[in-house]
Design an enzyme around this catalytic site. Structure first.
Site, PDB file in Angstrom:
ATOM      1  N   GLY A  67      48.798  27.404-110.195  1.00  9.22           N
ATOM      2  CA  GLY A  67      49.604  27.810-111.347  1.00  9.22           C
ATOM      3  C   GLY A  67      50.489  26.716-111.901  1.00  9.22           C
ATOM      4  O   GLY A  67      51.501  26.981-112.529  1.00  9.22           O
ATOM      5  N   SER A  84      43.858  24.313-110.580  1.00 12.11           N
ATOM      6  CA  SER A  84      43.489  24.732-109.238  1.00 12.11           C
ATOM      7  C   SER A  84      42.286  25.670-109.294  1.00 12.11           C
ATOM      8  O   SER A  84      41.415  25.614-108.417  1.00 12.11           O
ATOM      9  CB  SER A  84      44.665  25.416-108.550  1.00 12.11           C
ATOM     10  N   ASP A 144      38.708  22.270-118.315  1.00 14.60           N
ATOM     11  CA  ASP A 144      39.059  22.124-116.905  1.00 14.60           C
ATOM     12  C   ASP A 144      37.821  21.980-116.035  1.00 14.60           C
ATOM     13  O   ASP A 144      37.768  21.145-115.128  1.00 14.60           O
ATOM     14  CB  ASP A 144      39.875  23.330-116.422  1.00 14.60           C
TER      15      ASP A 144
END
Ligand code: GLA
Length: 363
Positions: free
Chosen positions: A114, A119, A164
């Site tokens: 977060g 992640s 990402d």
């Protein structure tokens, strides 16, 4: 530390890793078919895997050391609302690629959760790599990124773009990856010797499965519709007068995306020329645009960026990632990372309850 053998009574067959990422510039542009410029960070998620005979999947993470492994069936089709949904999701989308038995997994990560450093994508990509290796699957790194995005969009239900997953699957930490998210074409832009990355986690957590990210996406869709284009990629800075006549806040949202796309290309160019002063200016301009036009910053993050301006050896700083918390990225003079980081944080932790800390360079 609980080992794979402690958990499952045998050794793993494969161990795969994927890094977290920091986005240098190009925020909230990926789901508008625009440009982004992420780099990998030297923090990783590692997945150890051993195939089993039946269809039982067991997965355990060092993040919850006291918990038993989570158990689900290979043909899992629904999420359970816990951290293991990312593993269920990638198993689910890679099932059709040839994952044909149950398995045991152990996950270990030092990518903070977060914090705007991907992640989740690191977990998806590392698990996908472990599956590829264990089941000898014919999927390349770009396909892994696309599968990971599908897993996150369709199974986890987070409406994120492709940045990402592509960064975690394809980037390294010596160059940034300039991605055209429309064509998925990418180019490696080497990071100049004269610049080093500093990443500071504000300590304010975010979640993109939650409302704000979704609302921004929807506002961008409405702005594109009102401008008569398929996506905001199809308008440029020459359309800014037309964009100014959109009803607020769509005018500000579109202005951010259009100017941010231009800043990404300018930053890639400046990096190639080694003009770090210019890259720094673009970082600050990007931050102002995210704060004022896209409205995804928070006071803790703004304070970190303002503090960075006053510190010697910092070229520029900005909020990185989706926002509503998370981290800042700064470009600094090599050797000044820790000193600059410490100066930026001083004062911050007296003012806010969330605890800021240096994430890159890693401890
Ligand atoms: C999150 C999403 C990405 C991207 C960024 C904002 O990290 O996962 O797809 O939209 O926010 O740039």
């Amino acid at each position: 530390m609980v080992s794979f053998a402690d958990l499952y009574g045998a050794s793993p067959e494969v161990i795969a890793r994927a890094p977290g990422r920091v986005n240098l510039i190009g925020e909230h542009t990926d789901y508008n078919d625009g440009f982004v410029l992420p780099a990998a960070i030297p923090l990783h998620t590692e997945v150890a895997l051993r195939r089993g005979r039946g269809t039982r999947v067991r997965v355990w993470t060092t993040a919850f050391p006291a918990a038993d492994p989570v158990v689900f069936d290979l043909d899992v089709s629904a999420r359970a609302g816990d951290w293991a949904d990312y593993v269920r999701a990638i198993v689910n989308v890679m099932r059709e690629r040839g994952v044909d038995s149950g398995m045991d997994l152990r996950i270990d990560s030092n990518v903070p959760l977060g914090s705007g450093l991907s992640s989740s994508a690191a977990l998806l990509v590392a698990t996908a790599r472990a599956l590829r290796q264990a089941f000898s699957l014919d999927v390349d790194d770009l396909q892994i990124a696309r599968l990971a995005r599908r897993a996150e969009n369709e199974f986890v239900g987070a409406p994120v773009g492709i940045m990402d997953q592509m960064a975690c699957s394809l980037a390294d930490d010596r160059s940034a990856l300039l991605i055209d998210t429309r064509s998925l074409a990418y180019d490696r832009v080497p990071l100049p010797e004269a610049g080093a990355l500093l990443v500071i986690d504000s300590g304010v957590r975010h979640s993109h499965a939650s409302g704000d990210y979704r609302i921004r996406r929807e506002e961008c869709r409405r702005a594109a519709h009102a401008l008569g284009v398929a996506t905001l990629r199809d308008v440029t800075t020459s359309d800014l007068p037309r964009i100014a006549s959109l009803p607020p806040p769509l005018d500000r949202r579109a202005r951010h995306v259009v100017t941010e796309n231009a800043r990404v290309l300018a930053a890639a160019d400046a990096l190639r020329r080694g003009d770090l002063g210019r890259v720094g200016e673009l970082f600050y301009a990007s931050h102002a645009s995210m704060r004022d036009d896209f409205e995804v910053s928070v006071p803790e993050i703004d304070a970190l960026v303002e503090a960075a301006r006053r510190v010697q050896g910092v070229y520029g700083a900005r909020l990185t990632g989706g926002g509503f918390g998370g981290s800042i990225v700064a470009l600094v003079v090599p050797g000044r990372e820790r000193g600059a980081g410490a100066s930026i944080i001083t004062g911050q932790n007296a003012r806010f309850s969330a605890e800021a800390r240096i994430v890159v360079p890693a401890a």
